[in-house]
Design an enzyme around this catalytic site. Structure first.
Site, mmCIF file in Angstrom:
data_model
loop_
_atom_site.group_PDB
_atom_site.id
_atom_site.type_symbol
_atom_site.label_atom_id
_atom_site.label_comp_id
_atom_site.label_asym_id
_atom_site.label_seq_id
_atom_site.Cartn_x
_atom_site.Cartn_y
_atom_site.Cartn_z
ATOM 1 N N ASP A 182 0.815 -1.230 0.000
ATOM 2 C CA ASP A 182 0.000 0.000 0.000
ATOM 3 C C ASP A 182 0.843 1.273 0.000
ATOM 4 O O ASP A 182 0.310 2.373 0.121
ATOM 5 C CB ASP A 182 -0.942 0.006 1.210
ATOM 6 N N GLY A 183 2.159 1.134 -0.114
ATOM 7 C CA GLY A 183 3.012 2.321 -0.194
ATOM 8 C C GLY A 183 3.662 2.712 1.123
ATOM 9 O O GLY A 183 4.504 3.614 1.153
ATOM 10 N N GLU A 184 3.284 2.071 2.217
ATOM 11 C CA GLU A 184 3.939 2.393 3.493
ATOM 12 C C GLU A 184 5.400 1.943 3.456
ATOM 13 O O GLU A 184 5.749 0.999 2.760
ATOM 14 C CB GLU A 184 3.220 1.673 4.644
ATOM 15 N N ARG B 218 13.584 25.540 4.545
ATOM 16 C CA ARG B 218 13.312 26.841 3.922
ATOM 17 C C ARG B 218 11.935 27.390 4.306
ATOM 18 O O ARG B 218 11.695 28.575 4.201
ATOM 19 C CB ARG B 218 13.473 26.749 2.399
ATOM 20 N N HIS C 111 19.531 25.531 6.214
ATOM 21 C CA HIS C 111 19.015 26.831 5.808
ATOM 22 C C HIS C 111 18.434 27.526 7.047
ATOM 23 O O HIS C 111 17.303 27.269 7.439
ATOM 24 C CB HIS C 111 17.929 26.588 4.757
ATOM 25 N N ASP D 112 23.256 36.059 -2.248
ATOM 26 C CA ASP D 112 22.307 36.899 -1.507
ATOM 27 C C ASP D 112 22.898 37.181 -0.127
ATOM 28 O O ASP D 112 23.941 36.633 0.243
ATOM 29 C CB ASP D 112 20.902 36.254 -1.409
ATOM 30 N N LYS E 273 19.395 39.852 -3.773
ATOM 31 C CA LYS E 273 18.426 38.944 -4.423
ATOM 32 C C LYS E 273 17.019 39.253 -3.942
ATOM 33 O O LYS E 273 16.795 39.484 -2.757
ATOM 34 C CB LYS E 273 18.787 37.487 -4.094
ATOM 35 N N ARG F 130 13.240 37.434 -4.269
ATOM 36 C CA ARG F 130 12.517 36.257 -4.769
ATOM 37 C C ARG F 130 11.158 36.675 -5.302
ATOM 38 O O ARG F 130 10.371 37.314 -4.613
ATOM 39 C CB ARG F 130 12.382 35.205 -3.656
ATOM 40 N N ASP G 234 27.078 29.001 -2.481
ATOM 41 C CA ASP G 234 25.736 29.064 -1.886
ATOM 42 C C ASP G 234 25.467 27.748 -1.157
ATOM 43 O O ASP G 234 26.175 26.752 -1.367
ATOM 44 C CB ASP G 234 24.684 29.300 -2.977
HETATM 45 C C1 R5P Z 1 17.961 30.563 -0.657
HETATM 46 O O1 R5P Z 1 17.790 31.274 0.302
HETATM 47 C C2 R5P Z 1 19.068 29.572 -0.766
HETATM 48 O O2 R5P Z 1 20.194 29.989 -0.069
HETATM 49 C C3 R5P Z 1 19.382 29.290 -2.215
HETATM 50 O O3 R5P Z 1 19.942 30.452 -2.796
HETATM 51 C C4 R5P Z 1 18.149 28.881 -2.960
HETATM 52 O O4 R5P Z 1 17.479 27.858 -2.266
HETATM 53 C C5 R5P Z 1 18.465 28.439 -4.354
HETATM 54 O O5 R5P Z 1 17.291 28.094 -5.002
HETATM 55 P P1 R5P Z 1 17.172 28.139 -6.576
HETATM 56 O O6 R5P Z 1 18.287 27.306 -7.127
HETATM 57 O O7 R5P Z 1 15.825 27.549 -6.872
HETATM 58 O O8 R5P Z 1 17.261 29.563 -7.005
#
Ligand code: R5P
Length: 302
Positions: A37-39, A96, A130, A174, A198, A200, A224
């Site tokens: 069943d996917g468990e 995140r 993060h 960023d 940056k 978003r 990053d």
């Molecule tokens: C954002 O705050 C993280 O530090 C990365 O910069 C981010 O998760 C990268 O995501 P993507 O590759 O979708 O731009």
């Protein structure tokens, strides 16, 4: 028989193998499969009774699947009489969503942290989680939570592969990436570093500006924590090139590379594109196990 046994989950087996070797520990087995069943079905095959156990799994390649697998395994280890249970979650998913950005949203990392906390683990290790809006993760995960960094491993790779980088500039795409840019710059002998701005626009779209960053005729080394869709890196590279950057190297800790991100990044014509193996991808060339082994040796007195 070693007192220490290292086990790997479906997204951590490759790290567990190297970790066991580095720590001189036994490498144990865990069987994972699916019920009709996917468990998720988990069976610990190693003899863990009375022993210290380190379990490694990244919450990736299906974060929901690996989260359930990880929780089931860690709980079973206690239940089977392990004397100590140490969880290593190199990539912690859901980090995140650390805030209610829109009314009604679940703050996912708080829920995930509560699940881990309920297991009463001896310690939890993760890598470059993060933590943009969480100042003290131990408030969520408990006192024995350790957030390691993979940036020193990336710096070692860059040094060995590309040699002295002259007047290169380390770039965080960023504001939050300043912490990684700073470590990378220090590890590479005190290079200059700068961060971009940056904004978003959506989960897959960002705008990046490189105001006042001097990269003309220089090599830019972007660092990053995560590459997910590749949008941040693509925009950062565009901004740096528009300011005359000669070459660009991209290094990241968690190369999630979702969807067509890898192709998108290959098209940028980078001098190098590299990630650690906290998650497996075509660019996961830098092992994270040495950084984890160092922390475990220190904290467990191995
Ligand atoms: C954002 O705050 C993280 O530090 C990365 O910069 C981010 O998760 C990268 O995501 P993507 O590759 O979708 O731009």
């Amino acid at each position: 028989m070693s007192d220490l046994v290292v086990l790997g989950g479906t997204s951590g087996g490759h790290i567990a193998v190297m970790l066991a070797h580095l720590l001189g520990a036994e490498l144990g087995e865990v069987e994972v499969s699916k019920f009709p069943d996917g468990e998720t079905y988990v069976r610990v095959l190693a003899d863990v009774e009375g022993r210290r156990v380190v379990y490694v799994n990244s919450l990736q390649r299906g974060p929901n699947e690996t989260l359930v697998e990880t929780l089931l395994t860690l709980d079973a280890l206690r239940d089977l009489g392990a004397r100590e249970v140490h969880a290593v979650v190199p990539y912690m998913a859901y980090a995140r969503q650390d805030e209610r950005f829109k009314p009604g949203e679940a703050v996912s990392i708080r829920t995930v942290a509560r699940l881990f906390r309920a297991l009463d683990l001896d310690s939890i290790y993760t890598v470059d989680m993060h933590l943009h809006r969480i100042t003290d993760p131990t408030e969520l995960f408990g006192a024995e939570f350790h957030n390691l960094t993979g940036v020193r491993e990336l710096a070692r790779y860059v040094r060995e592969r590309h040699g002295p980088l002259g007047n290169a500039v380390v770039i965080g795409p960023d504001e939050e990436a300043e912490q990684w840019a700073r470590i990378m710059a220090e590890e590479l002998g005190g290079l200059e570093y700068a961060v971009l701005e940056k904004r978003r626009v959506s989960a897959s779209e960002v705008l990046v500006e490189a105001r006042g960053v001097d990269v003309e005729g220089r090599l830019a080394l972007i660092v990053d924590d995560i590459i997910s869709t590749g949008g941040t890196i693509a925009e950062a590279v565009k901004a740096l090139r528009s300011l005359g950057a000669r070459d660009v190297i991209v290094a990241c800790v968690h190369p999630l590379l979702v969807g067509r991100a890898y192709t998108r990044l290959l098209r940028l014509g980078l001098k190098d594109l590299v990630g650690t193996d906290t998650v497996l991808s075509p660019i996961s060339r830098v092992p994270i196990a040495p950084a984890i082994a160092e922390a475990l040796r220190r904290d467990l007195g191995l």
